[in-house]
Design an enzyme around this catalytic site. Structure first.
Site, mmCIF file in Angstrom:
data_model
loop_
_atom_site.group_PDB
_atom_site.id
_atom_site.type_symbol
_atom_site.label_atom_id
_atom_site.label_comp_id
_atom_site.label_asym_id
_atom_site.label_seq_id
_atom_site.Cartn_x
_atom_site.Cartn_y
_atom_site.Cartn_z
ATOM 1 N N ASP A 101 0.874 -1.167 0.000
ATOM 2 C CA ASP A 101 0.000 0.000 0.000
ATOM 3 C C ASP A 101 0.913 1.219 0.000
ATOM 4 O O ASP A 101 1.825 1.300 0.839
ATOM 5 C CB ASP A 101 -0.902 -0.042 1.247
ATOM 6 C CG ASP A 101 -2.024 0.981 1.154
ATOM 7 O OD1 ASP A 101 -1.728 2.179 0.950
ATOM 8 O OD2 ASP A 101 -3.192 0.588 1.272
ATOM 9 N N ASN A 145 1.544 5.842 -10.459
ATOM 10 C CA ASN A 145 0.194 5.892 -11.025
ATOM 11 C C ASN A 145 -0.909 5.601 -10.005
ATOM 12 O O ASN A 145 -2.050 5.986 -10.228
ATOM 13 C CB ASN A 145 0.125 4.902 -12.192
ATOM 14 C CG ASN A 145 -1.269 4.636 -12.659
ATOM 15 O OD1 ASN A 145 -1.858 5.425 -13.379
ATOM 16 N ND2 ASN A 145 -1.832 3.511 -12.218
ATOM 17 N N SER A 153 -3.673 14.635 -13.743
ATOM 18 C CA SER A 153 -5.066 14.654 -14.203
ATOM 19 C C SER A 153 -5.420 16.015 -14.785
ATOM 20 O O SER A 153 -4.834 17.043 -14.404
ATOM 21 C CB SER A 153 -6.005 14.363 -13.020
ATOM 22 O OG SER A 153 -7.348 14.567 -13.393
ATOM 23 N N TYR A 163 -9.876 16.041 -4.745
ATOM 24 C CA TYR A 163 -9.136 15.336 -5.797
ATOM 25 C C TYR A 163 -8.282 16.326 -6.596
ATOM 26 O O TYR A 163 -7.105 16.067 -6.884
ATOM 27 C CB TYR A 163 -10.128 14.604 -6.712
ATOM 28 C CG TYR A 163 -9.477 13.826 -7.827
ATOM 29 C CD1 TYR A 163 -8.724 12.691 -7.542
ATOM 30 C CD2 TYR A 163 -9.612 14.213 -9.161
ATOM 31 C CE1 TYR A 163 -8.113 11.962 -8.562
ATOM 32 C CE2 TYR A 163 -9.013 13.495 -10.182
ATOM 33 C CZ TYR A 163 -8.266 12.365 -9.869
ATOM 34 O OH TYR A 163 -7.664 11.655 -10.885
ATOM 35 N N LYS A 211 -4.176 16.477 -7.190
ATOM 36 C CA LYS A 211 -3.522 16.397 -8.503
ATOM 37 C C LYS A 211 -2.766 17.693 -8.827
ATOM 38 O O LYS A 211 -1.763 17.664 -9.540
ATOM 39 C CB LYS A 211 -4.548 16.050 -9.582
ATOM 40 C CG LYS A 211 -5.098 14.622 -9.454
ATOM 41 C CD LYS A 211 -3.995 13.561 -9.581
ATOM 42 C CE LYS A 211 -4.556 12.147 -9.539
ATOM 43 N NZ LYS A 211 -3.517 11.117 -9.729
ATOM 44 N N THR A 267 -11.193 12.246 -18.722
ATOM 45 C CA THR A 267 -11.920 11.106 -18.153
ATOM 46 C C THR A 267 -11.631 9.863 -18.972
ATOM 47 O O THR A 267 -11.884 9.829 -20.178
ATOM 48 C CB THR A 267 -13.428 11.390 -18.127
ATOM 49 O OG1 THR A 267 -13.643 12.627 -17.440
ATOM 50 C CG2 THR A 267 -14.176 10.277 -17.403
ATOM 51 N N ALA A 268 -11.066 8.862 -18.307
ATOM 52 C CA ALA A 268 -10.596 7.660 -19.000
ATOM 53 C C ALA A 268 -11.465 6.469 -18.623
ATOM 54 O O ALA A 268 -11.908 6.346 -17.478
ATOM 55 C CB ALA A 268 -9.138 7.400 -18.640
ATOM 56 N N THR A 313 -11.875 3.416 -17.377
ATOM 57 C CA THR A 313 -11.203 2.410 -16.544
ATOM 58 C C THR A 313 -12.210 1.897 -15.515
ATOM 59 O O THR A 313 -13.298 2.467 -15.356
ATOM 60 C CB THR A 313 -10.012 3.043 -15.785
ATOM 61 O OG1 THR A 313 -10.540 3.964 -14.812
ATOM 62 C CG2 THR A 313 -9.065 3.794 -16.711
HETATM 63 N N1 LIG Z 1 -9.864 7.150 -14.930
HETATM 64 C C1 LIG Z 1 -9.806 8.472 -15.088
HETATM 65 O O1 LIG Z 1 -10.728 9.110 -15.624
HETATM 66 C C2 LIG Z 1 -8.575 9.226 -14.646
HETATM 67 C C3 LIG Z 1 -8.430 10.543 -15.128
HETATM 68 C C4 LIG Z 1 -7.290 11.262 -14.735
HETATM 69 C C5 LIG Z 1 -6.354 10.688 -13.904
HETATM 70 N N2 LIG Z 1 -6.534 9.401 -13.455
HETATM 71 C C6 LIG Z 1 -5.512 8.855 -12.575
HETATM 72 O O2 LIG Z 1 -5.028 7.649 -13.129
HETATM 73 C C7 LIG Z 1 -4.520 6.820 -12.078
HETATM 74 C C8 LIG Z 1 -5.068 5.421 -12.275
HETATM 75 O O3 LIG Z 1 -6.486 5.484 -12.251
HETATM 76 P P1 LIG Z 1 -7.416 4.397 -12.969
HETATM 77 O O4 LIG Z 1 -8.521 5.129 -13.593
HETATM 78 O O5 LIG Z 1 -6.594 3.454 -13.765
HETATM 79 O O6 LIG Z 1 -8.037 3.704 -11.649
HETATM 80 P P2 LIG Z 1 -8.188 2.174 -11.177
HETATM 81 O O7 LIG Z 1 -8.992 2.283 -9.921
HETATM 82 O O8 LIG Z 1 -8.643 1.332 -12.299
HETATM 83 O O9 LIG Z 1 -6.684 1.762 -10.813
HETATM 84 C C9 LIG Z 1 -6.002 2.336 -9.726
HETATM 85 C C10 LIG Z 1 -5.066 1.292 -9.142
HETATM 86 O O10 LIG Z 1 -4.358 1.913 -8.051
HETATM 87 C C11 LIG Z 1 -4.340 1.014 -6.973
HETATM 88 N N3 LIG Z 1 -4.222 1.731 -5.702
HETATM 89 C C12 LIG Z 1 -5.130 2.605 -5.176
HETATM 90 N N4 LIG Z 1 -4.745 2.990 -3.954
HETATM 91 C C13 LIG Z 1 -3.577 2.346 -3.712
HETATM 92 C C14 LIG Z 1 -2.701 2.317 -2.597
HETATM 93 N N5 LIG Z 1 -2.958 3.005 -1.476
HETATM 94 N N6 LIG Z 1 -1.568 1.559 -2.665
HETATM 95 C C15 LIG Z 1 -1.308 0.832 -3.798
HETATM 96 N N7 LIG Z 1 -2.109 0.804 -4.865
HETATM 97 C C16 LIG Z 1 -3.238 1.551 -4.827
HETATM 98 C C17 LIG Z 1 -5.660 0.262 -7.055
HETATM 99 O O11 LIG Z 1 -5.622 -0.973 -6.327
HETATM 100 C C18 LIG Z 1 -5.809 0.074 -8.562
HETATM 101 O O12 LIG Z 1 -5.211 -1.130 -8.997
HETATM 102 C C19 LIG Z 1 -4.928 7.496 -10.778
HETATM 103 O O13 LIG Z 1 -3.800 8.196 -10.256
HETATM 104 C C20 LIG Z 1 -6.005 8.480 -11.200
HETATM 105 O O14 LIG Z 1 -6.067 9.604 -10.352
HETATM 106 C C21 LIG Z 1 -7.632 8.662 -13.819
#
Ligand SMILES: NC(=O)c1ccc[n+]([C@@H]2O[C@H](COP(=O)([O-])OP(=O)(O)OC[C@H]3O[C@@H](n4cnc5c(N)ncnc54)[C@H](O)[C@@H]3O)[C@@H](O)[C@H]2O)c1
Length: 262
Positions: free
Chosen positions: A63, A90, A142, A155, A159, A187-188, A190
């Site tokens: 973590d 990430n 982000s 959030y 960021k 916005t991705a 995922t």
């Molecule tokens: N999805 C979007 O729209 C978006 C947009 C901009 C930025 N982001 C950023 O992209 C990154 C990944 O997001 P995503 O959409 O792939 O999300 P996701 O939830 O699919 O993946 C995030 C991963 O991070 C891990 N994680 C979370 N907290 C953790 C911790 N304390 N220790 C270890 N691992 C941890 C989770 O277990 C997960 O596997 C993030 O930093 C998010 O802020 C996402």
């Protein structure tokens, strides 16, 4: 002599991706492995790693809020890979609400994961990165760092800190041969966004609103963000440091007229 580019341009490099078990991190880990890197992923690992990962991809559980666990996982990953050249910070979590809505505990928690998580992983990885002939770090930031979005006070603050931290790290480590950049996804599509849509009153309307917010009219794919990260990590980006690369369908930079206009 030009730097190597092409599908296997990361051959010989060793990479660690945090939050690599899902979404953008998983897509990045897969792509880096495809391009020839030896890749380890670090995740809190509650769900485990998917079965169809490239078999050479190594998983480490930690973590990012636990400094001792992060140090142990980074050391174990570097030992297993024989060093570390590339780091993708990430792992991240979200939060909704205005400045009135989130209790102090949640502020501490989100900043702990999204900002201090990067600090912990980076400082554990720096001794290995300093020993690399091609060291690069990419932080996942982000659009929320550069545009004011409603209901995202906490959030966005986290960021915004990631963006500033990226610039500071780039300055601190350039003379050690370590490049530091970030990507700013819109916005991705995922699992994170799927969870967000599942919790909406009208998921279809919410998805349509998120798509319409991005000038290219759709969500960004995790693979598109991974491709930007892979570029910033690659030898082809050898002169690129201290930048934020938007992967947002034009959301930050463009101002369109409504669809009926031109
Ligand atoms: N999805 C979007 O729209 C978006 C947009 C901009 C930025 N982001 C950023 O992209 C990154 C990944 O997001 P995503 O959409 O792939 O999300 P996701 O939830 O699919 O993946 C995030 C991963 O991070 C891990 N994680 C979370 N907290 C953790 C911790 N304390 N220790 C270890 N691992 C941890 C989770 O277990 C997960 O596997 C993030 O930093 C998010 O802020 C996402």
């Amino acid at each position: 002599m030009s730097e190597p580019t092409g599908p296997r341009e990361l051959t010989g490099l060793r990479a660690l991706v945090t939050g690599g078990a899902s979404g953008i991190g998983l897509a990045t880990a897969r792509l880096l492995a495809e391009r020839g890197a030896a890749v380890a992923v670090l995740d809190r690992g509650t769900g485990g790693l998917p079965d169809d990962l490239p078999k050479e991809l190594l998983g480490f559980t930690a973590d990012v809020t636990d400094d001792a666990a992060v140090r142990a996982a980074v050391t174990a990953a570097a030992e297993a890979l024989g060093g570390l050249d590339l780091l993708v910070n990430n792992a991240g979590i979200g939060a909704a609400g205005t400045v009135e809505d989130n209790p102090d505990e949640q502020w501490h928690q989100v900043l702990d994961v999204n900002v201090l998580g990067i600090v912990r992983t980076s400082r554990a990885a720096l001794p290995y990165l300093r020993a690399s002939a091609h060291a690069a770090v990419v932080n996942t930031c982000s659009i929320a760092a550069t545009a004011g979005l409603p209901q995202r006070a906490l959030y966005s603050a986290s960021k915004g800190a990631v963006l500033s931290l990226t610039l500071a790290m780039a300055a601190d480590h350039i003379r050690e041969g370590i490049r530091v950049n970030c990507v700013n996804p819109g916005t991705a599509d995922t699992p994170w966004i799927s969870r967000l849509l599942d919790s909406a009153d009208d998921p279809a309307a919410e998805r349509a609103a998120l798509m319409a917010r991005q000038p290219h009219g759709r969500l960004v794919s995790a693979e598109e963000v991974a491709a930007a990260i892979a570029y910033l990590l690659s030898p082809a980006a050898g002169s690129v440091t201290g930048t934020a690369l938007a992967v947002d369908g034009g959301m930050q930079g463009l101002r369109l007229r409504p669809p009926s206009g031109n």
